[in-house]
Design a protein around this motif. Structure first.
Motif, PDB file in Angstrom:
ATOM      1  N   THR A 161       0.672   7.645  -1.821  1.00 53.37           N
ATOM      2  CA  THR A 161       1.274   8.109  -0.636  1.00 53.37           C
ATOM      3  C   THR A 161       2.385   7.028   0.346  1.00 53.37           C
ATOM      4  O   THR A 161       1.677   5.664   0.253  1.00 53.37           O
ATOM      5  CB  THR A 161       0.457   8.813   0.541  1.00 53.37           C
ATOM      6  OG1 THR A 161       1.086   9.441   1.210  1.00 53.37           O
ATOM      7  CG2 THR A 161      -0.361   7.752   1.113  1.00 53.37           C
ATOM      8  N   ASP A 162       3.350   7.317   0.713  1.00 50.91           N
ATOM      9  CA  ASP A 162       3.948   6.196   1.497  1.00 50.91           C
ATOM     10  C   ASP A 162       3.429   5.282   2.467  1.00 50.91           C
ATOM     11  O   ASP A 162       3.619   4.066   2.416  1.00 50.91           O
ATOM     12  CB  ASP A 162       5.207   6.859   2.058  1.00 50.91           C
ATOM     13  CG  ASP A 162       6.372   7.353   0.983  1.00 50.91           C
ATOM     14  OD1 ASP A 162       7.284   8.006   1.457  1.00 50.91           O
ATOM     15  OD2 ASP A 162       6.176   6.864  -0.226  1.00 50.91           O
TER      16      ASP A 162
ATOM     17  N   LYS B  28       1.256   2.383   0.515  1.00 46.42           N
ATOM     18  CA  LYS B  28       2.177   1.542  -0.306  1.00 46.42           C
ATOM     19  C   LYS B  28       2.241  -0.065   0.018  1.00 46.42           C
ATOM     20  O   LYS B  28       2.771  -0.226   1.138  1.00 46.42           O
ATOM     21  CB  LYS B  28       3.569   2.089  -0.458  1.00 46.42           C
ATOM     22  CG  LYS B  28       3.584   3.311  -1.688  1.00 46.42           C
ATOM     23  CD  LYS B  28       5.065   3.894  -1.655  1.00 46.42           C
ATOM     24  CE  LYS B  28       4.959   5.047  -2.517  1.00 46.42           C
ATOM     25  NZ  LYS B  28       6.437   5.528  -2.747  1.00 46.42           N
TER      26      LYS B  28
END
Length: 123
Positions: free
Chosen positions: A60-61, A64
């Motif tokens: 998930t962003d 990251k």
């Protein structure tokens, strides 16, 4: 099938933790593995997933560059290395297994779940 997550705890913001999830009762190498988390009052959300061989990962962003998922098929274990932790990362973290599928971010697709391990990040 048993998925046993461990490694959670209390850590200060900026710190690190390594979660482990040991699997038994299934042919581990035939399953995509995922990590999800659920914060108080929120829905369970996708964190990371790794393919059967470990050759492909997704995040998930918000994690990251900070979290790394890996697996050791010889040890039937999947890991989540978490660095630069933030208070927003506070949640119960769950590992999960699915035979495979395209919707690897969708918790409803996963067949088996661990019991969860609590991660608390203090500011």
């Amino acid at each position: 099938v048993l998925l046993q997550a461990s490694g959670g705890g209390l850590v200060q913001a900026g710190g690190s933790l390594r979660l482990s999830c040991a699997a038994s009762g299934l042919i581990f190498s035939l399953y995509r593995m995922g990590w999800f988390r659920q914060a108080p009052g929120k829905e369970r959300e996708f964190v990371a997933t790794i393919s059967r061989t470990g050759g492909s990962t997704r995040y998930t962003d918000s994690v990251k560059g900070r979290f790394t998922i890996s697996r050791d098929n010889a040890k039937n274990t999947v890991y989540l290395e978490m660095n630069s932790l933030k208070p927003d990362d506070t949640a119960v973290y769950y590992c999960a297994a699915v035979e495979d599928g395209s919707r690897w971010y969708d918790p409803s697709m996963y067949h088996y779940w661990g019991q969860g391990t609590l991660v608390t990040v203090s500011s």
